[in-house]
Design a protein around this motif. Structure first.
Motif, PDB file in Angstrom:
ATOM      1  N   THR A 670       0.848  -1.195   0.000  1.00 19.88           N
ATOM      2  CA  THR A 670       0.000   0.000   0.000  1.00 19.88           C
ATOM      3  C   THR A 670       0.876   1.235   0.000  1.00 19.88           C
ATOM      4  OG1 THR A 670      -0.140   0.076   2.424  1.00 19.88           O
ATOM      5  CG2 THR A 670      -1.863  -1.150   1.254  1.00 19.88           C
ATOM      6  N   TYR A 671       0.294   2.374  -0.454  1.00 19.36           N
ATOM      7  CA  TYR A 671       1.005   3.642  -0.499  1.00 19.36           C
ATOM      8  C   TYR A 671       0.351   4.652   0.448  1.00 19.36           C
ATOM      9  CZ  TYR A 671       3.212   2.262  -4.987  1.00 19.36           C
ATOM     10  OH  TYR A 671       3.927   1.646  -5.971  1.00 19.36           O
ATOM     11  N   ASP A 672       1.190   5.467   1.074  1.00 22.98           N
ATOM     12  CA  ASP A 672       0.723   6.604   1.862  1.00 22.98           C
ATOM     13  C   ASP A 672       1.691   7.757   1.645  1.00 22.98           C
ATOM     14  OD1 ASP A 672      -1.578   5.587   3.559  1.00 22.98           O
ATOM     15  OD2 ASP A 672      -0.020   4.128   4.080  1.00 22.98           O
ATOM     16  N   SER A 673       1.144   8.985   1.645  1.00 26.04           N
ATOM     17  CA  SER A 673       1.995  10.166   1.531  1.00 26.04           C
ATOM     18  C   SER A 673       1.262  11.347   2.146  1.00 26.04           C
ATOM     19  CB  SER A 673       2.329  10.468   0.070  1.00 26.04           C
ATOM     20  OG  SER A 673       3.114  11.633  -0.031  1.00 26.04           O
ATOM     21  N   TYR A 674       2.041  12.231   2.733  1.00 31.84           N
ATOM     22  CA  TYR A 674       1.459  13.440   3.310  1.00 31.84           C
ATOM     23  C   TYR A 674       1.281  14.530   2.251  1.00 31.84           C
ATOM     24  CZ  TYR A 674       2.609  11.240   7.749  1.00 31.84           C
ATOM     25  OH  TYR A 674       2.688  10.368   8.798  1.00 31.84           O
ATOM     26  N   THR A 675       1.783  14.285   1.049  1.00 32.57           N
ATOM     27  CA  THR A 675       1.711  15.294   0.000  1.00 32.57           C
ATOM     28  C   THR A 675       0.333  15.277  -0.647  1.00 32.57           C
ATOM     29  OG1 THR A 675       4.063  15.008  -0.450  1.00 32.57           O
ATOM     30  CG2 THR A 675       2.762  16.126  -2.132  1.00 32.57           C
ATOM     31  N   THR A 725       7.674  12.453  -0.381  1.00 29.43           N
ATOM     32  CA  THR A 725       8.084  11.174   0.199  1.00 29.43           C
ATOM     33  C   THR A 725       6.898  10.225   0.179  1.00 29.43           C
ATOM     34  OG1 THR A 725       9.737  12.194   1.626  1.00 29.43           O
ATOM     35  CG2 THR A 725       8.969  10.012   2.250  1.00 29.43           C
ATOM     36  N   LEU A 726       7.158   9.007  -0.253  1.00 32.45           N
ATOM     37  CA  LEU A 726       6.125   7.976  -0.339  1.00 32.45           C
ATOM     38  C   LEU A 726       6.419   6.887   0.692  1.00 32.45           C
ATOM     39  CD1 LEU A 726       3.654   7.064  -2.157  1.00 32.45           C
ATOM     40  CD2 LEU A 726       5.307   5.572  -3.293  1.00 32.45           C
ATOM     41  N   LYS A 727       5.416   6.499   1.437  1.00 32.44           N
ATOM     42  CA  LYS A 727       5.537   5.387   2.376  1.00 32.44           C
ATOM     43  C   LYS A 727       4.971   4.131   1.719  1.00 32.44           C
ATOM     44  CE  LYS A 727       4.241   3.888   7.045  1.00 32.44           C
ATOM     45  NZ  LYS A 727       3.465   4.247   8.261  1.00 32.44           N
ATOM     46  N   ALA A 797       2.652  26.031 -18.361  1.00 27.60           N
ATOM     47  CA  ALA A 797       2.022  26.656 -17.194  1.00 27.60           C
ATOM     48  C   ALA A 797       0.703  25.927 -16.918  1.00 27.60           C
ATOM     49  CB  ALA A 797       1.770  28.132 -17.464  1.00 27.60           C
ATOM     50  N   GLY A 798       0.252  25.979 -15.671  1.00 31.28           N
ATOM     51  CA  GLY A 798      -1.002  25.343 -15.320  1.00 31.28           C
ATOM     52  C   GLY A 798      -0.802  24.201 -14.352  1.00 31.28           C
ATOM     53  N   VAL A 799      -1.787  23.302 -14.297  1.00 32.06           N
ATOM     54  CA  VAL A 799      -1.778  22.218 -13.323  1.00 32.06           C
ATOM     55  C   VAL A 799      -1.418  20.897 -14.009  1.00 32.06           C
ATOM     56  CG1 VAL A 799      -3.100  20.929 -11.608  1.00 32.06           C
ATOM     57  CG2 VAL A 799      -3.488  23.392 -11.899  1.00 32.06           C
ATOM     58  N   SER A 800      -0.229  20.405 -13.733  1.00 25.09           N
ATOM     59  CA  SER A 800       0.168  19.054 -14.120  1.00 25.09           C
ATOM     60  C   SER A 800      -0.114  18.118 -12.949  1.00 25.09           C
ATOM     61  CB  SER A 800       1.652  19.022 -14.487  1.00 25.09           C
ATOM     62  OG  SER A 800       1.921  19.796 -15.633  1.00 25.09           O
ATOM     63  N   ARG A 801       0.104  16.835 -13.169  1.00 26.69           N
ATOM     64  CA  ARG A 801      -0.112  15.883 -12.075  1.00 26.69           C
ATOM     65  C   ARG A 801       1.078  14.939 -11.966  1.00 26.69           C
ATOM     66  NH1 ARG A 801      -4.882  16.150  -9.666  1.00 26.69           N
ATOM     67  NH2 ARG A 801      -4.386  14.267  -8.468  1.00 26.69           N
ATOM     68  N   VAL A 802       1.355  14.529 -10.734  1.00 24.25           N
ATOM     69  CA  VAL A 802       2.302  13.460 -10.455  1.00 24.25           C
ATOM     70  C   VAL A 802       1.491  12.206 -10.170  1.00 24.25           C
ATOM     71  CG1 VAL A 802       4.037  12.582  -8.839  1.00 24.25           C
ATOM     72  CG2 VAL A 802       4.111  14.971  -9.579  1.00 24.25           C
ATOM     73  N   LEU A 803       1.791  11.133 -10.894  1.00 25.76           N
ATOM     74  CA  LEU A 803       1.066   9.861 -10.761  1.00 25.76           C
ATOM     75  C   LEU A 803       2.061   8.804 -10.302  1.00 25.76           C
ATOM     76  CD1 LEU A 803      -0.632  10.079 -14.275  1.00 25.76           C
ATOM     77  CD2 LEU A 803      -1.577  10.907 -12.110  1.00 25.76           C
ATOM     78  N   GLU A 807      -2.064   0.757 -12.218  1.00 30.51           N
ATOM     79  CA  GLU A 807      -3.253  -0.073 -12.066  1.00 30.51           C
ATOM     80  C   GLU A 807      -3.924   0.133 -10.708  1.00 30.51           C
ATOM     81  OE1 GLU A 807      -2.557  -3.912 -14.581  1.00 30.51           O
ATOM     82  OE2 GLU A 807      -0.697  -3.471 -13.514  1.00 30.51           O
ATOM     83  N   SER A 808      -4.085  -0.922  -9.913  1.00 32.51           N
ATOM     84  CA  SER A 808      -4.859  -0.823  -8.674  1.00 32.51           C
ATOM     85  C   SER A 808      -4.120  -0.107  -7.552  1.00 32.51           C
ATOM     86  CB  SER A 808      -5.252  -2.226  -8.197  1.00 32.51           C
ATOM     87  OG  SER A 808      -4.084  -3.004  -7.954  1.00 32.51           O
ATOM     88  N   LEU A 809      -2.792  -0.059  -7.635  1.00 33.59           N
ATOM     89  CA  LEU A 809      -2.009   0.586  -6.581  1.00 33.59           C
ATOM     90  C   LEU A 809      -1.469   1.904  -7.105  1.00 33.59           C
ATOM     91  CD1 LEU A 809      -0.780   0.484  -3.768  1.00 33.59           C
ATOM     92  CD2 LEU A 809       1.149  -0.788  -4.716  1.00 33.59           C
ATOM     93  N   SER A 810      -2.067   3.023  -6.668  1.00 36.01           N
ATOM     94  CA  SER A 810      -1.659   4.311  -7.215  1.00 36.01           C
ATOM     95  C   SER A 810      -1.893   5.432  -6.215  1.00 36.01           C
ATOM     96  CB  SER A 810      -2.412   4.616  -8.517  1.00 36.01           C
ATOM     97  OG  SER A 810      -3.806   4.704  -8.268  1.00 36.01           O
ATOM     98  N   PHE A 811      -1.213   6.523  -6.460  1.00 39.30           N
ATOM     99  CA  PHE A 811      -1.316   7.722  -5.641  1.00 39.30           C
ATOM    100  C   PHE A 811      -0.975   8.893  -6.547  1.00 39.30           C
ATOM    101  CE2 PHE A 811       1.611  10.736  -3.529  1.00 39.30           C
ATOM    102  CZ  PHE A 811       0.711  11.380  -2.697  1.00 39.30           C
ATOM    103  N   SER A 812      -1.684  10.017  -6.422  1.00 36.38           N
ATOM    104  CA  SER A 812      -1.414  11.144  -7.303  1.00 36.38           C
ATOM    105  C   SER A 812      -1.661  12.449  -6.564  1.00 36.38           C
ATOM    106  CB  SER A 812      -2.288  11.072  -8.560  1.00 36.38           C
ATOM    107  OG  SER A 812      -3.648  11.289  -8.236  1.00 36.38           O
ATOM    108  N   PHE A 813      -1.067  13.526  -7.110  1.00 40.14           N
ATOM    109  CA  PHE A 813      -1.316  14.862  -6.569  1.00 40.14           C
ATOM    110  C   PHE A 813      -1.043  15.897  -7.659  1.00 40.14           C
ATOM    111  CE2 PHE A 813       3.092  13.861  -5.485  1.00 40.14           C
ATOM    112  CZ  PHE A 813       3.785  15.011  -5.868  1.00 40.14           C
ATOM    113  N   PRO A 814      -1.694  17.059  -7.579  1.00 43.44           N
ATOM    114  CA  PRO A 814      -1.495  18.100  -8.592  1.00 43.44           C
ATOM    115  C   PRO A 814      -0.259  18.951  -8.291  1.00 43.44           C
ATOM    116  CG  PRO A 814      -3.147  18.796  -7.026  1.00 43.44           C
ATOM    117  CD  PRO A 814      -2.755  17.405  -6.612  1.00 43.44           C
ATOM    118  N   VAL A 815       0.323  19.478  -9.347  1.00 45.67           N
ATOM    119  CA  VAL A 815       1.443  20.414  -9.236  1.00 45.67           C
ATOM    120  C   VAL A 815       1.111  21.632 -10.097  1.00 45.67           C
ATOM    121  CG1 VAL A 815       3.891  20.825  -9.651  1.00 45.67           C
ATOM    122  CG2 VAL A 815       3.124  18.588  -8.825  1.00 45.67           C
ATOM    123  N   LYS A 816       0.926  22.771  -9.456  1.00 46.51           N
ATOM    124  CA  LYS A 816       0.609  24.009 -10.171  1.00 46.51           C
ATOM    125  C   LYS A 816       1.907  24.744 -10.487  1.00 46.51           C
ATOM    126  CE  LYS A 816      -2.463  28.030 -10.016  1.00 46.51           C
ATOM    127  NZ  LYS A 816      -1.468  29.049 -10.405  1.00 46.51           N
TER     128      LYS A 816
END
Length: 821
Positions: A670-675, A725-727, A797-803, A807-816
């Motif tokens: 499993t993945y966890d991150s505070y980001t 950082t990814l846990k 410029a704009g909002v990209s994403r970090v993926l 498949e079933s195990l993923s985590f993502s967040f936006p980067v402006k």
């Protein structure tokens, strides 16, 4: 040492090309191999005793004065040669000028794709002194490990064995590996030789392997920090090939010798050139090999913009450029380029920046440079100074290798440093790490050796008893070969073998079906071999050949319990029937796993090793290939022709069987991150108009209202970073390795951009019930950049994403990303 017996023959069919590469144990006066003078082997040119044996005084030759800079010594050496002698040293079998100036002959052609190979005309050879070398898994297998530490270990072991063999007079110092062409099409026959379909993954493999082959860890000399990169000493010279846009060998009417790759500049920058740029800039490779094909009408080996302009000037190559073997002849004979004859083709290639011509050796043929170089100069089509420049690049490389002065740090290496137990275990570990678990219904694997007392091993004899198939192409003589049958029988003594030879499987399948009803487990080992996928031969479909599908299904249907299927192949195979069949409980892709492949397969099947590999290329269903020809070079979908796009970056259709990065484990993560998000401000310098570039937006979307839509990476300082950082937690009951892939996706409104693109990856071991924190730092200019339609590399410029993940195990967040003055 003298012998006339043929040692090794590899036949590569490509249209009218028939190449027999022969390794021969040559007599002491041979033109090939390491330094041999008057019957004695030397490990350096500038040996006073060697010069004395020639009747020469070494003190009179400034090129042997080790106190002088390499460049000055090379100028002295080249200046001593006559024009005839210069031209005679422009081919891979360089003739030297031994009797007059002490320069010996040299064989440039060496191969070390996945271990030391003798598939070259004599420079590397095995025999009584060195019977074999460690044969690692094929490159695609190693790439599936997603482990740069492993890649460096393989490169380091290979270069050590090369140095040991060189000391024994059995190897040269220049090796034309690795192959870093991107696998654009799943039918390409040479997929096994490459690190896969993603240019970033391919580039990182290149950097890791080349650094391990070349770098000498002695402080200032190591890495890119050397004060003078042209003086940085080398362990072994490594060469990235085949540059560029080469991935068609022989597909129906298309042939690599005459193929003209119609490539858009965007695709050149984004896909075809990127691994080579990383190889040269980050890996500091000392050689680049140009390819057979033409690119938009111009042969790659006569393209001054690509060779001199890009490789040498823009990327700052510290080394030489060599042709793929016979490429200059191909311009005349096959491509019939501009109606040129041998003299004109030789002049054009050398003016473009080609330093060395590798020729072929059939029908009395030899390389074009040595055959026509003299005429080219005398007819005024080529300057002698251009010949001097090419020789300068060549001999400066040999200076850095210690060919002239020796390399004391490697002098003690010998036969005991080849095929060591450590290297054989490294080959087994590489095989294990590269295995990819594709399916594992109801935890069919791993098998319990304490409960499996009888086992039926079913399949093609060449795969079950794979003394040859597992080694793949460009292999040498292995230290040993551990077959799947041998390795599995060590675990389960009650193993029976039901094997057939290609099409004659009907009776065997019946016997296997009967056996499968009575044993505790059934393993079917099947797949492809080098008669189906190899250099000079592309595949016509993605199906299993020789009626394998039918008899695999028959065995599965008859089996008491779900069977396990092991696939030996490089390219993806449409095994939808197996994925959808509940009687086939597990599928393991073993690739071409090298000399220790049987050990790797057994260790994974019986749980001694928890698989953690991921597919380095997409596996498609066979329907995919009917939607576009192999000869279409475009990566993006071509709407007016109905072409659906290529690789995970641009294809989003229904015909994917297993996606890029697919791979299962015997445990759960499993993945966890505070980001939860990030923002970056990029300050644009005073040259606003030069720094800001336009973007193409999707129809119906709102274009960015920012005054600067995107910043041109070229010329920008590129100091901005995004860190997180990814846990990674192992929630299962068994420890295992896990690969964390990191992708980015550009702003949703940007048109024709990649769906996502790999920008980082990390492999780590996580004990059962434990967790590991993994830090990532992404350069904004590298990780969030895309190549626009105008071929500029820009950060939107704009909002990209970090993926993160697949498949079933993923985590993502936006980067402006804000671009401000």
């Amino acid at each position: 040492m003298a012998s006339s017996s043929l040692r090794h023959c590899v036949v590569l069919l490509a249209a009218s090309l028939l190449l027999c590469v022969v390794s021969v144990a040559f007599a002491s006066d041979s033109v090939l191999g390491p330094i041999t003078t008057n019957g004695r082997n030397y490990t350096k040119v500038c040996d006073p005793a060697r010069f004395a044996s020639l009747g020469l005084d070494m003190a009179g030759f400034r090129y042997c004065d080790a106190s002088l800079p390499y460049a000055e010594r090379v100028r002295d050496l080249v200046g001593r040669l006559t024009l005839e002698e210069k031209v005679a040293n422009l081919g891979d079998q360089a003739k030297g000028a031994e009797q007059r100036v002490g320069l010996p002959r040299y064989m440039w052609w060496g191969e070390a794709l996945h271990g030391v190979s003798d598939t070259n005309p004599g420079g590397t050879r095995f025999g009584d002194v060195v019977p074999g070398a460690t044969s690692f898994p094929l490159v695609l297998n190693s790439a599936a490990a997603f482990n740069e530490t492993l890649w460096r270990a393989i490169g380091g072991a290979t270069s050590t064995e090369i140095r040991a063999m060189y000391n024994l007079g059995h190897a040269e110092l220049t090796y034309w590996s690795p192959n870093i062409n991107v696998v654009r099409d799943p039918r390409w026959g040479r997929a096994s030789e490459t690190p896969g379909e993603d240019p970033f993954l391919v580039g990182r493999f290149a950097v890791s392997f080349v650094r391990a082959m070349q770098d000498i860890d002695d402080g200032a000399n190591a890495g890119a920090g050397a004060a003078d990169p042209f003086a940085r000493r080398l362990k072994v010279s490594s060469c990235c090939k085949h540059y560029a846009a080469y991935d068609v060998d022989k597909w129906f009417g298309a042939d690599r010798l005459s193929f003209d790759a119609n490539v858009q500049e965007r695709d050149m920058v984004e896909t075809f050139e990127r691994p080579f740029e990383m190889c040269v800039r980050d890996g500091d490779a000392s050689c680049v090999m140009c390819s057979y094909n033409r690119i938009n009408g111009v042969p790659a080996c006569a393209n001054g913009r690509l060779l001199t302009g890009t490789v040498r000037r823009d990327w700052q190559l510290h080394g030489y450029i060599v042709s793929d073997c016979d490429s200059v002849r191909v311009m005349v004979r096959d491509a019939k380029w501009l109606g040129y004859d041998g003299v004109q083709a030789t002049a054009a290639a050398m003016k473009a920046g080609l330093d060395l011509d590798c020729g072929m050796f059939w029908e009395g043929a030899k390389d074009f440079f040595t055959a026509y170089g003299l005429q080219a100069v005398r007819q005024g089509k080529l300057k002698e100074a251009e010949v001097d420049e090419a020789l300068g690049h060549l001999y400066l490389t040999l200076m850095r290798l210690g060919f002239f002065d020796g390399s004391p740090e490697f002098q003690s290496l010998g036969a005991s440093d080849v095929c060591t137990e450590e290297h054989k275990e490294m080959a087994a570990e590489a095989a294990r790490q590269g295995m990819v678990l594709l399916k594992n219904d109801h935890d069919r694997l791993p098998l319990d050796a304490n409960k499996v007392n009888s086992l039926a091993l079913v399949g093609l004899l060449q795969h079950i008893n794979a003394t040859d198939v597992m080694l793949g192409d460009y292999r040498g003589k292995p230290c040993r070969v551990v077959t799947p049958y041998e390795a599995i029988r060590k675990v389960v003594s009650g193993t029976s073998m039901q094997a057939c030879d290609k099409g004659a499987c009907g009776t065997t399948a019946l016997g296997a079906a009967i056996a499968a009803k009575t044993v505790d487990a059934t393993i079917v080992i099947t797949g492809l071999n080098m008669s189906v996928e190899r250099e000079g031969n592309d595949r016509e479909d993605l199906l299993l050949p020789w009626d394998q599908t039918q008899w695999i299904n028959a065995v599965a249907e008859a089996s008491r319990d779900p069977i396990t299927l092991v696939i030996i192949s490089a390219g993806g195979v449409d095994i939808s029937f197996a994925q959808n069949n509940p009687k086939i409980g597990a599928i393991l892709w073993a690739g071409y796993p090298g000399e220790e492949g049987g050990t790797g397969i057994a260790d994974v099947l019986f749980g001694k090793y928890n698989p953690g590999g991921r597919l380095p290329l997409t596996w498609y269903k066979n329907e995919y290939i009917g939607k576009l020809p192999m000869t279409s070079m475009a990566l993006r979908p071509v709407a007016d022709k109905g072409y659906p796009g290529r690789t995970y970056k641009f294809y989003s259709g229904p015909d994917v069987l297993y996606p890029f990065g697919h791979g299962l484990s015997y445990t759960n993560f499993t993945y966890d991150s505070y980001t939860t998000g990030a923002s970056v401000t990029v300050k644009i310098g005073t040259a606003w108009e030069d720094s800001c570039k336009n973007l193409t937006y999707k129809p119906g979307t709102t274009a960015s209202t920012a005054p600067c839509p995107a910043i041109n990476v070229a010329g920008h300082g590129c100091q901005e970073e995004v860190s997180f950082t990814l846990k990674v937690s192992n929630t299962g009951g068994i420890g295992g390795s896990h690969v964390v892939p990191v992708y980015t996706a550009p702003p949703a409104e940007v048109d024709d951009a990649p769906l996502k693109q790999l920008v980082a990856f990390r492999r780590m071991f996580v004990p059962a019930g434990d967790a590991v924190e993994v830090p990532f730092t992404l350069s904004v200019c590298k990780a969030f950049a895309i190549v626009e339609g105008t071929a500029y590399t820009v950060v939107p410029a704009g909002v990209s994403r970090v993926l993160v993940g697949d498949e079933s195990l993923s985590f993502s967040f936006p980067v402006k990303i804000d671009l401000v003055a």
